[in-house]
Design a protein around this motif. Sequence first.
Motif, mmCIF file in Angstrom:
data_model
loop_
_atom_site.group_PDB
_atom_site.id
_atom_site.type_symbol
_atom_site.label_atom_id
_atom_site.label_comp_id
_atom_site.label_asym_id
_atom_site.label_seq_id
_atom_site.Cartn_x
_atom_site.Cartn_y
_atom_site.Cartn_z
ATOM 1 N N TYR A 1 -14.746 -4.383 7.702
ATOM 2 C CA TYR A 1 -15.699 -3.901 6.684
ATOM 3 C C TYR A 1 -17.132 -4.346 6.991
ATOM 4 O O TYR A 1 -17.950 -4.498 6.094
ATOM 5 C CB TYR A 1 -15.264 -4.389 5.295
ATOM 6 C CG TYR A 1 -13.903 -3.847 4.909
ATOM 7 C CD1 TYR A 1 -13.776 -2.616 4.285
ATOM 8 C CD2 TYR A 1 -12.740 -4.562 5.193
ATOM 9 C CE1 TYR A 1 -12.527 -2.092 3.950
ATOM 10 C CE2 TYR A 1 -11.486 -4.052 4.865
ATOM 11 C CZ TYR A 1 -11.396 -2.819 4.252
ATOM 12 O OH TYR A 1 -10.160 -2.309 3.925
ATOM 13 N N TYR B 1 -4.836 -10.394 3.947
ATOM 14 C CA TYR B 1 -4.416 -9.030 4.279
ATOM 15 C C TYR B 1 -2.981 -9.085 4.796
ATOM 16 O O TYR B 1 -2.601 -10.019 5.509
ATOM 17 C CB TYR B 1 -5.374 -8.417 5.318
ATOM 18 C CG TYR B 1 -5.029 -6.975 5.597
ATOM 19 C CD1 TYR B 1 -5.077 -6.040 4.564
ATOM 20 C CD2 TYR B 1 -4.616 -6.563 6.848
ATOM 21 C CE1 TYR B 1 -4.715 -4.716 4.797
ATOM 22 C CE2 TYR B 1 -4.269 -5.249 7.088
ATOM 23 C CZ TYR B 1 -4.318 -4.333 6.055
ATOM 24 O OH TYR B 1 -3.954 -3.033 6.280
ATOM 25 N N LYS C 1 -13.169 2.592 8.463
ATOM 26 C CA LYS C 1 -13.926 2.439 7.217
ATOM 27 C C LYS C 1 -15.362 2.893 7.412
ATOM 28 O O LYS C 1 -16.013 3.350 6.480
ATOM 29 C CB LYS C 1 -13.916 0.978 6.771
ATOM 30 C CG LYS C 1 -12.642 0.543 6.092
ATOM 31 C CD LYS C 1 -11.562 0.231 7.065
ATOM 32 C CE LYS C 1 -10.280 -0.172 6.342
ATOM 33 N NZ LYS C 1 -9.190 -0.404 7.304
ATOM 34 N N PHE D 1 0.842 -1.204 0.000
ATOM 35 C CA PHE D 1 0.000 0.000 0.000
ATOM 36 C C PHE D 1 0.871 1.245 0.000
ATOM 37 O O PHE D 1 0.614 2.214 -0.719
ATOM 38 C CB PHE D 1 -0.939 -0.011 1.210
ATOM 39 C CG PHE D 1 -1.668 -1.312 1.350
ATOM 40 C CD1 PHE D 1 -2.549 -1.733 0.356
ATOM 41 C CD2 PHE D 1 -1.451 -2.152 2.433
ATOM 42 C CE1 PHE D 1 -3.198 -2.951 0.457
ATOM 43 C CE2 PHE D 1 -2.089 -3.372 2.549
ATOM 44 C CZ PHE D 1 -2.975 -3.768 1.558
ATOM 45 N N ASN E 1 -10.949 -8.425 2.310
ATOM 46 C CA ASN E 1 -9.970 -7.621 1.607
ATOM 47 C C ASN E 1 -8.845 -8.569 1.214
ATOM 48 O O ASN E 1 -8.258 -9.190 2.105
ATOM 49 C CB ASN E 1 -9.431 -6.536 2.567
ATOM 50 C CG ASN E 1 -8.373 -5.664 1.941
ATOM 51 O OD1 ASN E 1 -8.137 -5.721 0.735
ATOM 52 N ND2 ASN E 1 -7.721 -4.838 2.750
ATOM 53 N N ARG F 1 -6.768 -4.945 -7.670
ATOM 54 C CA ARG F 1 -7.786 -4.471 -6.728
ATOM 55 C C ARG F 1 -7.945 -2.965 -6.870
ATOM 56 O O ARG F 1 -6.957 -2.225 -6.876
ATOM 57 C CB ARG F 1 -7.358 -4.811 -5.297
ATOM 58 C CG ARG F 1 -8.435 -4.566 -4.258
ATOM 59 C CD ARG F 1 -7.878 -4.520 -2.852
ATOM 60 N NE ARG F 1 -7.234 -3.253 -2.572
ATOM 61 C CZ ARG F 1 -6.737 -2.888 -1.379
ATOM 62 N NH1 ARG F 1 -6.815 -3.730 -0.372
ATOM 63 N NH2 ARG F 1 -6.164 -1.716 -1.200
ATOM 64 N N PHE G 1 -13.725 -2.398 -2.110
ATOM 65 C CA PHE G 1 -12.824 -2.826 -3.170
ATOM 66 C C PHE G 1 -13.577 -3.651 -4.196
ATOM 67 O O PHE G 1 -14.532 -4.347 -3.872
ATOM 68 C CB PHE G 1 -11.712 -3.710 -2.602
ATOM 69 C CG PHE G 1 -10.909 -3.046 -1.528
ATOM 70 C CD1 PHE G 1 -10.127 -1.935 -1.811
ATOM 71 C CD2 PHE G 1 -10.936 -3.530 -0.225
ATOM 72 C CE1 PHE G 1 -9.380 -1.318 -0.813
ATOM 73 C CE2 PHE G 1 -10.187 -2.920 0.779
ATOM 74 C CZ PHE G 1 -9.412 -1.811 0.484
ATOM 75 N N GLN H 1 -4.398 2.060 -2.521
ATOM 76 C CA GLN H 1 -4.513 1.954 -1.058
ATOM 77 C C GLN H 1 -5.948 2.300 -0.635
ATOM 78 O O GLN H 1 -6.539 3.259 -1.129
ATOM 79 C CB GLN H 1 -3.525 2.914 -0.396
ATOM 80 C CG GLN H 1 -3.392 2.719 1.091
ATOM 81 C CD GLN H 1 -2.363 3.680 1.702
ATOM 82 O OE1 GLN H 1 -2.066 4.734 1.146
ATOM 83 N NE2 GLN H 1 -1.821 3.298 2.849
ATOM 84 N N GLY H 2 -6.465 1.520 0.328
ATOM 85 C CA GLY H 2 -7.873 1.681 0.705
ATOM 86 C C GLY H 2 -8.106 2.803 1.690
ATOM 87 O O GLY H 2 -7.991 2.619 2.888
HETATM 88 N N1 GLN Z 1 -6.357 -1.501 4.651
HETATM 89 C C1 GLN Z 1 -5.837 -0.689 3.594
HETATM 90 C C2 GLN Z 1 -5.872 -1.421 2.275
HETATM 91 O O1 GLN Z 1 -6.140 -2.569 2.212
HETATM 92 C C3 GLN Z 1 -4.406 -0.271 3.774
HETATM 93 C C4 GLN Z 1 -3.908 -0.025 5.144
HETATM 94 C C5 GLN Z 1 -2.443 0.260 5.106
HETATM 95 O O2 GLN Z 1 -1.969 0.950 4.212
HETATM 96 N N2 GLN Z 1 -1.738 -0.287 6.015
HETATM 97 O O3 GLN Z 1 -5.594 -0.836 1.272
#
Ligand code: GLN
Length: 391
Positions: A207, A122, A238, A17, A176, A371, A322, A34-35
């Motif tokens: 989420y 993750y 989130k 990320f 994710n 993604r 996502f 990046q989320g």
């Molecule tokens: N959870 C976020 C993602 O999946 C990123 C979190 C982070 O950058 N550590 O993109």
Amino acid sequence: MPITIRSKLPDIGTTIFTIMSKLAIEHQAINVGQGFPDFDPNPKLVELVHAAMQDGHNQYAFMAGLPALREEIGKKTAALYGHRYNPDTEITITNGATESIMTTILALVGRGDEVIVLEPFYDSYVPAIRLAGGTPITVPMTPPSLLHPQYRIDWQRIRDAITAKTRMLVINFPNNPTGITLESDDLDALESIVANTNIAVLSDEAYEHIVFDGRIHYSIATRKKLAANAIIISSFAKTYHVTGWKIGYCLAPANITSEIRKVHQFNVFSVSSPMQPALAQFMKDPNTYSQLSAFYQKKRDHFTAGLAHSRFKPLASQGTFFLLADYSEISDETEVSFARKLTSEYGVTVIPVAAFYGNPDAPESNHHLVRICFAKKESTLDAALERLRRI
Ligand code: GLN
């Protein structure tokens, strides 16, 4: 002479990320990697934090978190999932879900213990397991195919991976990066797998409030038998568009929580003060989270429809912010190199799904998928779509 360092994580670099967001800045690309939302939280929540600072919430919070916030989390969990966690002994406020994950694993996993994670996973789970001295056991999910254009959980493979050394099973739904969610029969399968074992379930439910098309979120907390040996981790990031505030929490039975707190107190001691009374006040109103699925479903639909005019094929996202997009009509490259090129040549940053695999370069980790994060303003999504359509 520099000292010799024996790295605890010799093969681990910087998170994907961070790498992709940095690349996005370098190339002035539109960042749908990046989320994180590119819009602000509700101004009322910001005002509540401001008020909390003015009211003197500026020194250490209680080690386990502000009682009023734990109280509200307890009430909400009971109302939504039917399980009453005791705020005094079973709820702990942490520095985001990430600290909950690290702290829980450090507290419960030791040398020789095996921890099952579902691949793609993750990125923080495996390093946490290794730092704790445990052995990560990755069980692949079934990748999308023409017949089933979506990732699927293979419970039999999970069952087969269990040994006498299995100490924990980590799950994350809504997932994710795949965007898949659980159904009720998944909880049945999980229940039968861990019944009468010594296996704790760590359920990352960050989420929980983002599920689509009328789905409901099947929290582990909805099952008494599962909840008895589970650690449920969630976050405000989130739900309230505040990924930078780093406030999360974990719910676990008292015997597990007391071990988690032993580690938490020496890891961060406590979590940022002013956010806690603000969140406690704000979350009293269920409207602050009950509309979130509809809010993100609109964005998902907008982006998915926009991709129809491109050579990317979106996979249906059931939850999270996502979606996965298949680029096999465009390129044969590995996901990592395709994602880099997308940033440098086309000005759109995405995350390669292979980065969520133990070995991102292996053929088994590469399915021509990237993604895309749609937690963005419509103008950002449209700008990204316009560039993606040119490819
Ligand atoms: N959870 C976020 C993602 O999946 C990123 C979190 C982070 O950058 N550590 O993109």
